[in-house]
Design a protein around this motif. Structure first.
Motif, PDB file in Angstrom:
ATOM      1  N   UNK B 105       9.007  26.285  -6.735  1.00 17.22           N
ATOM      2  CA  UNK B 105       7.980  25.283  -6.500  1.00 17.22           C
ATOM      3  C   UNK B 105       7.474  24.803  -7.848  1.00 17.22           C
ATOM      4  N   UNK B 106       7.719  23.542  -8.190  1.00 16.64           N
ATOM      5  CA  UNK B 106       7.319  23.092  -9.522  1.00 16.64           C
ATOM      6  C   UNK B 106       5.808  23.156  -9.681  1.00 16.64           C
ATOM      7  N   UNK B 111       3.376  17.424 -17.185  1.00 14.20           N
ATOM      8  CA  UNK B 111       4.339  16.379 -16.868  1.00 14.20           C
ATOM      9  C   UNK B 111       5.007  16.631 -15.527  1.00 14.20           C
ATOM     10  N   UNK B 112       5.236  17.924 -15.216  1.00 14.78           N
ATOM     11  CA  UNK B 112       5.943  18.276 -13.989  1.00 14.78           C
ATOM     12  C   UNK B 112       5.171  17.886 -12.736  1.00 14.78           C
ATOM     13  N   UNK B 114       4.131  15.191 -11.953  1.00 14.09           N
ATOM     14  CA  UNK B 114       4.586  13.878 -11.488  1.00 14.09           C
ATOM     15  C   UNK B 114       5.417  13.988 -10.227  1.00 14.09           C
ATOM     16  N   UNK B 115       6.148  15.091 -10.131  1.00 18.72           N
ATOM     17  CA  UNK B 115       7.039  15.257  -8.990  1.00 18.72           C
ATOM     18  C   UNK B 115       6.241  15.357  -7.694  1.00 18.72           C
ATOM     19  N   UNK B 116       4.985  15.754  -7.799  1.00 23.45           N
ATOM     20  CA  UNK B 116       4.116  15.782  -6.621  1.00 23.45           C
ATOM     21  C   UNK B 116       3.397  14.452  -6.437  1.00 23.45           C
ATOM     22  N   UNK B 118       4.181  11.253  -7.715  1.00 23.11           N
ATOM     23  CA  UNK B 118       4.940  10.014  -7.516  1.00 23.11           C
ATOM     24  C   UNK B 118       5.224   9.690  -6.045  1.00 23.11           C
ATOM     25  N   UNK B 119       5.692  10.665  -5.232  1.00 23.39           N
ATOM     26  CA  UNK B 119       5.948  10.307  -3.835  1.00 23.39           C
ATOM     27  C   UNK B 119       4.711   9.812  -3.109  1.00 23.39           C
ATOM     28  N   UNK B 122       4.120   6.362  -4.160  1.00 21.17           N
ATOM     29  CA  UNK B 122       5.119   5.467  -3.576  1.00 21.17           C
ATOM     30  C   UNK B 122       4.778   5.152  -2.125  1.00 21.17           C
ATOM     31  N   UNK B 123       4.382   6.179  -1.373  1.00 21.38           N
ATOM     32  CA  UNK B 123       4.065   5.945   0.038  1.00 21.38           C
ATOM     33  C   UNK B 123       2.838   5.051   0.166  1.00 21.38           C
TER      34      UNK B 123
END
Lengths: 706, 174
Positions: B105-106, B111-112, B114-116, B118-119, B122-123
């Protein structure tokens, strides 16, 4: 000998497809009318030679594998005198070079199908360009085979040499022979709609004609991809010893990505067919789907991501990346160039309508595709950025995918019963009552069986809702049309939905209610796990020239005996766990040895995993495939709609020949408008008529004008 | 809300739907609240095993992997659970020993994260765009004007002339 003939076929394929591209482009650009028609036989010849080469190269490699011809480089890598025939046949796609041979073979099969289907229409510039795209893709893959990934290299081996055979995991289960070909038929199949969209964009014939041509191809490719993914999950469950079927492994993600965009497309294209909207979006989805198959191939075949699937890194990585970039640039450029012609001046009247829900569907699938892509690629990006090694795994994907999946289930419940353009509360209430009752029943049943927890129980409830809606549509259609109510795109689609529900319920149950225990057993001892008794009867061993299998005989509940094992392959020396699964309608008992039986200690460590409803996943996958097949049969035509929607949709497309026009602005009420609901409920009626492929059938009467 | 003027069927419908809603809410509440069974030790170990990545192998978790280091970590987790260590403590210890690579789980920081983020962004963006599309389209909903009819007539005439020619699609190209 085999090496020379095989390489000859590769070179022939490369030159034929390259010449086909040049010839096709020449015919498209310079030749007009009669001269272009004279070029058609030549184009057919290039296509034919490309196909012959693809088949030839594949056959020669199989021959070499069966002859154990160790002068062929690839055979020395994956061949072995001890591999049984089935796995030897499947050994062709067990490594990088051979899997490219399978790729061109499947591409060749699709090209043959196109050639036969459009035999008399190759003089049409759109067809020529579509074929040029197919040939260009073929040329790229033949070039890989001719250069950096040449399987037909000549080697000299000592006379007593015997190869290692395929990876042990790839010669342990019959699904190895099915899963990769199905996947490739899916992957490669998306080349066809991509070729047609490029051709439509380049010729400027952006009406719905090309859509009608490629609809079945896209659905078929999607069905193969679905089946391929589910079979892959099944294989992983039966062969890899960890008791799961989906690990969010980069290769699994790579196959899921085009599936997600493809699924989005299959739904949103109906909005275009009915209402003439979303043209840019649909073209983008098709191009993205094809691009993602290439990106997936790059990710998994270049060694940039770590995965149990990745083959040894080769020089083809950068080439695939360049190809991907070209595909993206071409798609974006063409769509931007034709953008103004693609604009629809239609309106979406209400979010609570079929098209409104299709848009929501697209948002959900787009979001999931984004999450999967991000989670797969992000570790690469961050490592390049500051060197941090990061793993993005299950928990991330699970927590992101769950809410999206539940949203999709909800949309699946409501969308099929919604009319186009808008719905009144009355209509919704009437049509959703049955599905809602099924949902309540599903919830009650789940609770009665002891299911608890927010996500799984909500999945069962929404699954009942979605399943109820799909059943309702199927029943209505069958009542109205008899057996024809089961075929055609809409009806087949509802069967697919039923499969999705089974799959979702199976996944939720098996993930949420698994119990697992590792027990140490002496011979004759019994352990009880989750209400089942497991008695260790005796150890055993089985030795043949290929492998050495050590197993433990375990009796379950005093009944059938299972043999979880560890298998050592003599050629490679690798040992793989070989689980044994007792599958059932309600639960699976998954047995895998955590430690080998040994004569000295007399004990084994047995890992026992109990997972409910796993079999529902495979059944769901098969139902989805059957539904897809039913969707490919011609459904019932409804000519009035075909004519009406064609006229409306062609209006601002800039298409020159086939179509008439209607004024922009407010459209005439179609039979789907809310005032006319009962007779035209969508169940069982394929809006555009599956036979609408020929341009003449799209020609409207022109009676819609002012 | 139903008013006295509504027909009997409409009121009946309202009652039926409210009953369904009540049933769903009740059952979902039971599903969430009534969780008597707590996690057994072996289930906890299984969950922990699945939440760590095997640091040496290719995209497998500690639970799946057959590598030696995974066996070591599995044993370590089992031992620490026996000793009564918390999930958090085990996570931190493994993090120190093997680095971020061991987490499936990142982390939600730096910086990491972002993976949480960005989605979600986007939604939200997608929802906003869709909302914009709906509202714009509603505003653009209008009766055809004389100009529209004139344009349509023009297009129709052009289509009829081109229909007789060979269909090349070339006249619009470029």
């Amino acid at each position: 000998m085999n090496a020379a003939i095989g390489f000859g076929f590769v070179l022939l394929g490369l030159s034929a497809s390259a010449l086909g591209v040049v010839g096709g482009v020449y015919a498209f650009i310079t030749a007009e009318g009669a001269r272009r028609r004279r070029l058609v036989p030549m184009i057919r010849l290039w296509i034919g030679l490309t196909v012959v080469s693809a088949v030839g190269a594949f056959v020669i490699m199989e021959v070499a594998l069966f002859q154990r011809d160790y002068t062929v480089d690839y055979v020395t890598q994956v061949g072995s005198s001890t591999t049984p025939a089935l796995f030897n046949f499947a050994a062709l796609w067990s490594s990088l070079e051979g899997s490219l041979l399978l790729w061109v073979l499947v591409l060749g099969i699709y090209m043959t199908a196109m050639l036969l289907k459009f035999w008399g229409r190759l003089g049409d510039p759109l067809m020529i360009l579509a074929m040029v795209v197919m040939l260009a893709v073929a040329a790229f893959f033949f070039a890989l085979l001719a250069g950096p990934a040449n399987p037909f290299g000549v080697v000299e081996m000592p006379a007593d040499f015997d190869g290692p055979g395929p990876n042990p995991l790839l010669q342990n289960h019959v699904l190895v022979a099915l899963h990769p070909p199905m996947l490739y038929f899916g992957y490669v199949g998306f080349t066809v709609p991509f070729a047609f969209s490029v051709a439509a964009l380049a010729t400027g014939r952006l009406g719905e004609g090309w859509l009608a041509e490629t609809r079945r191809w896209t659905v078929a490719a999607w069905g193969f991809l679905t089946l391929g993914i589910v079979l892959g999950a099944w294989w992983s469950y039966e062969v890899l010893g960890w008791g799961g079927y989906w690990a969010w492994d980069p290769v699994e993600n790579a196959s899921l990505l085009p599936w997600l965009t493809g699924t989005a497309y299959i739904h949103s294209v109906m909005v275009q067919e009915r209402r003439g909207m979303l043209r840019v979006w649909n073209l983008s989805l098709l191009c993205a789907t094809f691009a993602l198959t290439i990106l997936g191939t790059f990710l998994t075949r270049s060694g940039v991501v770590e995965s149990v699937h990745s083959f040894t890194a080769g020089a083809i990585g950068p080439l695939l990346l360049v190809f991907f970039a070209v595909v993206v640039a071409l798609s974006v450029g063409l769509i931007a160039w034709r953008g103004d012609q693609l604009r629809a001046h239609r309106i979406i009247e209400s979010p609570v309508s079929r098209e409104g829900f299709f848009l929501a569907n697209n948002l959900a699938f787009g979001a999931l595709a984004f999450v999967v892509l991000l989670g797969t690629v992000f570790p690469l990006v961050i490592e390049a950025w500051d060197g941090t090694r990061l793993t993005i795994g299950r928990p991330y994907f699970d927590s992101m995918a769950r809410p999206i999946a539940l949203t999709v289930l909800f949309l699946m419940a409501a969308a099929p019963v919604l009319p186009w353009r808008g719905a009144s509360a009355e209509v919704l209430s009437e049509r959703l009552l049955g599905p809602a009752l099924v949902a309540v029943a599903a919830l009650g049943t789940a609770l009665a069986f002891g299911a608890r927890g927010f996500y799984p129980v909500l999945t069962f409830g929404l699954g009942g809702f979605a399943g109820g809606a799909a059943l309702r549509q199927v029943i209505l259609a069958v009542r109205r049309q008899g057996w024809r109510g089961l075929v055609g795109r809409t009806n087949g689609g509802m069967i697919v939905h039923l499969g999705v529900v089974l799959l979702a319920v199976g996944m939720a149950a098996s993930e949420s209610y698994r119990s697992e225990q590792t027990v140490r057993l002496e011979v004759g001892e019994t352990a009880e796990v989750d209400g089942h008794e497991f008695r260790y009867i005796e150890p055993g061993a089985e030795l043949n020239e290929r492998r050495h299998r050590v197993f433990a005989a375990i009796e379950i509940d005093g009944g059938d005996v299972h043999h979880p094992a560890a298998t050592s392959f003599r050629q490679t020396g690798q040992t793989v766990p070989t689980p044994s699964v007792r599958s059932g309608f309600t639960e699976d008992l998954f047995l895998v040895l955590a430690s080998m039986p040994s004569p000295s200690t007399n004990t084994i460590d047995l890992r026992i995993i109990v997972r409910p409803l796993v079999a529902w996943i495979w059944v769901g996958g098969i139902v989805m495939a059957v539904g897809t097949a039913l969707a490919l049969f011609p459904g019932t035509k409804r000519r009035t709609i075909a004519a009406t929607s064609a006229a409306l949709e062609e209006r601002e497309s800039g298409d020159t020949g086939d179509h008439s026009a209607t004024p922009p602005g407010k459209v005439e009420p179609t039979p789907d408008s809310p005032g006319d609901l009962q007779d035209h409920e969508s169940a069982g009626v394929d809006g555009n008529g599956d036979g609408a492929g020929k341009p003449t059938e799209l020609t409207p009467t022109g009676g819609d004008g002012p | 809300m139903p008013s006295p003027s509504l027909s009997l069927t409409a009121r009946l419908r309202f009652i039926v739907w409210m009953t369904i809603l009540a049933a769903v809410v009740t059952m979902m509440t039971v599903a969430v609240v009534d969780r008597t069974e707590s996690e057994t030790t072996s289930e906890r170990i299984g969950r922990l095993n699945e939440s760590f990545a095997c640091p040496t192998c290719d995209g497998e978790t500690v639970a799946e992997s057959n590598a030696a280091v995974s066996a070591t970590i599995r044993q370590y987790i089992a031992d620490r659970v026996d000793q009564g260590a918390s999930d958090e403590a085990i996570r931190n210890e493994l993090l120190v020993a093997y680095g971020t690579e061991v987490l499936t789980n990142p982390p939600a920081e730096g910086f990491a994260s972002l993976v949480w983020i960005l989605p979600v962004v986007a939604v939200l963006l997608g929802v906003v765009v869709l909302g914009f599309v709906f509202s714009r389209h509603r505003a653009g909903d209008r009766e055809p004007t004389d100009e529209d009819h004139r344009l349509a007539e023009m297009v129709r005439n052009r289509v009829m002339t081109t229909q007789t020619e060979e269909h090349l699609g070339g006249d619009r190209r470029g």
